[in-house]
Design a protein around this motif. Structure first.
Motif, PDB file in Angstrom:
ATOM      1  N   ASP A 230      35.986  14.135  18.118  1.00 19.21           N
ATOM      2  CA  ASP A 230      35.611  14.525  16.770  1.00 19.21           C
ATOM      3  C   ASP A 230      36.681  15.478  16.271  1.00 19.21           C
ATOM      4  OD1 ASP A 230      34.586  15.620  14.458  1.00 19.21           O
ATOM      5  OD2 ASP A 230      32.734  16.368  15.367  1.00 19.21           O
ATOM      6  N   GLY A 231      37.462  15.053  15.285  1.00 16.32           N
ATOM      7  CA  GLY A 231      38.524  15.930  14.799  1.00 16.32           C
ATOM      8  C   GLY A 231      39.290  15.323  13.644  1.00 16.32           C
ATOM      9  N   THR A 232      40.393  15.945  13.306  1.00 17.03           N
ATOM     10  CA  THR A 232      41.248  15.413  12.253  1.00 17.03           C
ATOM     11  C   THR A 232      41.869  14.105  12.728  1.00 17.03           C
ATOM     12  OG1 THR A 232      43.242  16.508  13.055  1.00 17.03           O
ATOM     13  CG2 THR A 232      41.818  17.782  11.565  1.00 17.03           C
ATOM     14  N   PRO A 233      42.359  13.281  11.789  1.00 16.87           N
ATOM     15  CA  PRO A 233      43.016  12.047  12.210  1.00 16.87           C
ATOM     16  C   PRO A 233      44.136  12.274  13.214  1.00 16.87           C
ATOM     17  CG  PRO A 233      42.611  11.976   9.863  1.00 16.87           C
ATOM     18  CD  PRO A 233      42.232  13.361  10.316  1.00 16.87           C
ATOM     19  N   GLU A 234      44.927  13.310  13.004  1.00 19.50           N
ATOM     20  CA  GLU A 234      46.030  13.584  13.929  1.00 19.50           C
ATOM     21  C   GLU A 234      45.517  13.931  15.321  1.00 19.50           C
ATOM     22  OE1 GLU A 234      45.601  14.978  10.951  1.00 19.50           O
ATOM     23  OE2 GLU A 234      47.179  13.935   9.820  1.00 19.50           O
ATOM     24  N   GLN A 235      44.490  14.773  15.383  1.00 23.31           N
ATOM     25  CA  GLN A 235      43.930  15.165  16.676  1.00 23.31           C
ATOM     26  C   GLN A 235      43.360  13.973  17.432  1.00 23.31           C
ATOM     27  OE1 GLN A 235      41.136  18.042  15.183  1.00 23.31           O
ATOM     28  NE2 GLN A 235      42.385  19.795  15.807  1.00 23.31           N
ATOM     29  N   VAL A 236      42.569  13.173  16.741  1.00 25.20           N
ATOM     30  CA  VAL A 236      41.878  12.076  17.414  1.00 25.20           C
ATOM     31  C   VAL A 236      42.840  10.963  17.789  1.00 25.20           C
ATOM     32  CG1 VAL A 236      40.084  10.310  17.178  1.00 25.20           C
ATOM     33  CG2 VAL A 236      39.670  12.632  16.342  1.00 25.20           C
ATOM     34  N   MET A 237      43.765  10.618  16.912  1.00 21.56           N
ATOM     35  CA  MET A 237      44.708   9.539  17.208  1.00 21.56           C
ATOM     36  C   MET A 237      45.637   9.882  18.367  1.00 21.56           C
ATOM     37  SD  MET A 237      44.037   6.984  15.218  1.00 21.56           S
ATOM     38  CE  MET A 237      43.395   6.503  13.616  1.00 21.56           C
ATOM     39  N   GLN A 238      45.861  11.174  18.587  1.00 23.86           N
ATOM     40  CA  GLN A 238      46.741  11.597  19.671  1.00 23.86           C
ATOM     41  C   GLN A 238      45.980  11.900  20.960  1.00 23.86           C
ATOM     42  OE1 GLN A 238      49.067  14.887  18.162  1.00 23.86           O
ATOM     43  NE2 GLN A 238      49.886  13.671  16.467  1.00 23.86           N
TER      44      GLN A 238
END
Length: 264
Positions: A230-238
């Protein structure tokens, strides 16, 4: 001062016999967010949406819309409380025209059975329907029956009906499913122009990561009925777990949820 979330689930769980389809999912969505829900087929995404929108009663856990419990309420009752959804397969009436679908949704938006007892075609409602049709680029096909309408436009009709209900929270189940690659972004631009104009909060399930990256402010990732990030797109995609279990569609060992705060 802590604000009340628009939608909050706590330990939301549903079992079908021995199968746990969604397991202790806790989510908070605040007004104004655009949240993407990702995961491979069978991850529990649509099951989660079905519980939130009243189509499926949870086995345990809680669901609250603006602080009020919604467990046990019907989808129709939830529309009256500001929640609407579209479906992976558009739920339309094949013998009705595009305009009649929008008029039907506008009648439902009145929040009472009396709205459905009035004639669909009336000057005020026809004018409002025309405005909705124009916003979604459907005015040219307004008098066509939906059985003669291509899939991409059927998706738009389904979403236009949901927005015509004037929700505070809109849930979209795979809005680009069945839509050609060339149509996906134009369709989503039309949808999100309408969403922004209405100031609507959104939770949507989507498999196309280009669509997710472009439109969401936050991502929830599901795997085997459990929320794993659960997080920002950058956090989750990485996130390594998401990359392995969701983006590449491979099994992985259980892992704690990665949140925006970094909590396990």
């Amino acid at each position: 001062m802590t604000t009340t979330p628009l939608l909050e689930t706590r330990d939301l769980t549903v079992r079908f016999g021995a199968v746990v389809a969604v397991n202790k999912v806790s989510v908070r969505i605040d007004a104004g967010e655009v949240v993407g829900l990702i995961g491979t087929n069978g991850a529990g995404k649509t099951t989660f949406l079905n519980m939130v929108t009243g189509y499926l009663r949870p086995t345990s856990g809680s669901i609250a819309l603006q602080g009020r419990s919604t467990v046990g309420r019907t989808p129709r009752q939830l529309v009256a409380h500001g929640m609407a959804r579209s479906f992976q397969v558009p739920q339309l009436f094949p013998d009705m025209t595009v305009r009649e679908h929008i008029l039907f949704a506008l009648a439902l938006a009145q929040g009472s059975a009396a709205g459905l007892l009035r004639p669909l075609h009336a000057p005020a409602s026809d004018a409002e329907a025309t405005a909705v049709l124009q916003r979604f680029g459907l005015l040219d096909i307004a008098e066509r029956t939906v059985s003669l309408v291509p899939q991409g436009q059927r998706k738009l009709i389904d979403i236009a009906m949901a927005l015509a209900l004037k929700p505070r929270l809109l849930l979209l189940d795979e809005p680009t499913s069945g839509v050609s690659s060339a149509e996906k972004m134009p369709l989503m631009e039309v949808v999100f122009d309408a969403i922004r104009a209405g100031g609507v909060t959104v939770l949507f399930v989507e498999h196309d990561m280009d669509v997710v990256r472009r439109y969401v402010t936050r991502i929830l990732a599901f795997r085997d009925g459990v929320m794993i990030a659960d997080g920002t797109p950058e956090q989750v995609m990485q996130d390594a777990v998401v990359a392995t279990a969701v983006l590449r569609g491979k099994p992985n060992q259980a892992a704690p949820v990665r949140s925006q705060a970094g909590a396990a």
